[in-house]
Design a protein around this motif. Structure first.
Motif, PDB file in Angstrom:
ATOM      1  N   SER A  20       0.813  -1.218   0.000  1.00  0.00           N
ATOM      2  CA  SER A  20       0.000   0.000   0.000  1.00  0.00           C
ATOM      3  C   SER A  20       0.849   1.272   0.000  1.00  0.00           C
ATOM      4  O   SER A  20       0.310   2.371  -0.031  1.00  0.00           O
ATOM      5  CB  SER A  20      -0.945   0.010   1.201  1.00  0.00           C
ATOM      6  N   SER A  39      -7.458   9.121   5.766  1.00  0.00           N
ATOM      7  CA  SER A  39      -7.784   9.814   4.524  1.00  0.00           C
ATOM      8  C   SER A  39      -8.258   8.793   3.490  1.00  0.00           C
ATOM      9  O   SER A  39      -7.890   7.618   3.521  1.00  0.00           O
ATOM     10  CB  SER A  39      -6.563  10.566   3.986  1.00  0.00           C
ATOM     11  N   ILE A  40      -9.088   9.263   2.582  1.00  0.00           N
ATOM     12  CA  ILE A  40      -9.602   8.398   1.512  1.00  0.00           C
ATOM     13  C   ILE A  40      -8.438   7.847   0.691  1.00  0.00           C
ATOM     14  O   ILE A  40      -8.447   6.685   0.301  1.00  0.00           O
ATOM     15  CB  ILE A  40     -10.589   9.186   0.605  1.00  0.00           C
ATOM     16  N   GLN A  41      -7.423   8.676   0.452  1.00  0.00           N
ATOM     17  CA  GLN A  41      -6.280   8.226  -0.342  1.00  0.00           C
ATOM     18  C   GLN A  41      -5.574   7.043   0.318  1.00  0.00           C
ATOM     19  O   GLN A  41      -5.233   6.062  -0.354  1.00  0.00           O
ATOM     20  CB  GLN A  41      -5.274   9.376  -0.566  1.00  0.00           C
ATOM     21  N   LYS A  42      -5.378   7.123   1.628  1.00  0.00           N
ATOM     22  CA  LYS A  42      -4.702   6.027   2.326  1.00  0.00           C
ATOM     23  C   LYS A  42      -5.595   4.791   2.390  1.00  0.00           C
ATOM     24  O   LYS A  42      -5.128   3.669   2.219  1.00  0.00           O
ATOM     25  CB  LYS A  42      -4.275   6.464   3.730  1.00  0.00           C
ATOM     26  N   ASP A  44      -7.851   4.038   0.192  1.00  0.00           N
ATOM     27  CA  ASP A  44      -7.814   3.508  -1.176  1.00  0.00           C
ATOM     28  C   ASP A  44      -6.577   2.651  -1.400  1.00  0.00           C
ATOM     29  O   ASP A  44      -6.650   1.576  -1.999  1.00  0.00           O
ATOM     30  CB  ASP A  44      -7.813   4.642  -2.214  1.00  0.00           C
ATOM     31  N   SER A  45      -5.437   3.123  -0.909  1.00  0.00           N
ATOM     32  CA  SER A  45      -4.178   2.369  -1.064  1.00  0.00           C
ATOM     33  C   SER A  45      -4.268   1.016  -0.363  1.00  0.00           C
ATOM     34  O   SER A  45      -3.842  -0.006  -0.903  1.00  0.00           O
ATOM     35  CB  SER A  45      -2.997   3.157  -0.481  1.00  0.00           C
ATOM     36  N   LYS A  48      -6.763  -1.294  -2.319  1.00  0.00           N
ATOM     37  CA  LYS A  48      -6.143  -1.851  -3.540  1.00  0.00           C
ATOM     38  C   LYS A  48      -5.152  -2.957  -3.183  1.00  0.00           C
ATOM     39  O   LYS A  48      -5.101  -3.984  -3.839  1.00  0.00           O
ATOM     40  CB  LYS A  48      -5.458  -0.754  -4.344  1.00  0.00           C
ATOM     41  N   THR A  54     -12.644   0.544  -1.457  1.00  0.00           N
ATOM     42  CA  THR A  54     -12.833   1.341  -0.247  1.00  0.00           C
ATOM     43  C   THR A  54     -14.259   1.214   0.286  1.00  0.00           C
ATOM     44  O   THR A  54     -14.443   0.961   1.476  1.00  0.00           O
ATOM     45  CB  THR A  54     -12.453   2.814  -0.522  1.00  0.00           C
ATOM     46  N   LYS A 101     -14.967  10.016  -6.123  1.00  0.00           N
ATOM     47  CA  LYS A 101     -13.583  10.481  -6.243  1.00  0.00           C
ATOM     48  C   LYS A 101     -13.524  11.731  -7.114  1.00  0.00           C
ATOM     49  O   LYS A 101     -12.806  12.684  -6.802  1.00  0.00           O
ATOM     50  CB  LYS A 101     -12.694   9.382  -6.834  1.00  0.00           C
ATOM     51  N   THR A 105     -12.323  15.504  -5.924  1.00  0.00           N
ATOM     52  CA  THR A 105     -11.293  16.245  -6.655  1.00  0.00           C
ATOM     53  C   THR A 105     -11.811  17.610  -7.072  1.00  0.00           C
ATOM     54  O   THR A 105     -11.137  18.632  -6.890  1.00  0.00           O
ATOM     55  CB  THR A 105     -10.845  15.442  -7.902  1.00  0.00           C
ATOM     56  N   LYS A 108     -12.142  19.937  -4.049  1.00  0.00           N
ATOM     57  CA  LYS A 108     -10.831  20.414  -3.598  1.00  0.00           C
ATOM     58  C   LYS A 108     -10.311  21.514  -4.511  1.00  0.00           C
ATOM     59  O   LYS A 108      -9.742  22.499  -4.063  1.00  0.00           O
ATOM     60  CB  LYS A 108      -9.829  19.258  -3.542  1.00  0.00           C
TER      61      LYS A 108
END
Length: 112
Positions: A20, A39-42, A44-45, A48, A54, A101, A105, A108
């Protein structure tokens, strides 16, 4: 939920951290701490790396804790937000995830 999935796939915390691109410390803390903001990014990682999505991790975590997602039928939620949420619920999960997502974006970018 993350710990359960990791163990099912016979991965160590170190394996998951590497897959990840996160630290072992972070993975350990996420698995130990029940109410941590991630966070959503973490997330998501991690999803995956665990070959899942997620939303699937979140939904299974809610089910495991027997927590119901907040209802949006209160009078404080603006009608336009209720409409967006209802439309998202009609989409298949992968499409809803992509739309979310994109919205994140866009929001933001608008705040910059």
């Amino acid at each position: 939920e993350i710990s359960r999935r990791r163990r099912e796939q016979k991965l160590t915390q170190e394996d998951l951290a590497e897959l990840s691109d996160l630290s072992v410390n972070f993975i350990s803390r996420v698995e130990r701490t029940k109410d941590q903001n991630i966070s959503i990014q973490k997330l998501d990682s991690i999803a995956k790396a665990l070959n899942t999505t997620t939303p699937d991790i979140i939904n299974n975590a809610y089910r495991a804790k027997k927590i119901k997602p907040e209802k949006i039928h209160d009078n404080n939620t603006p009608v336009f937000m209720k409409k967006v949420i209802n439309e998202l619920r009609k989409l298949p999960e992968p499409k809803a995830e992509r739309v979310c997502k994109s919205l994140i974006t866009l929001l933001k970018e608008m705040n910059n």
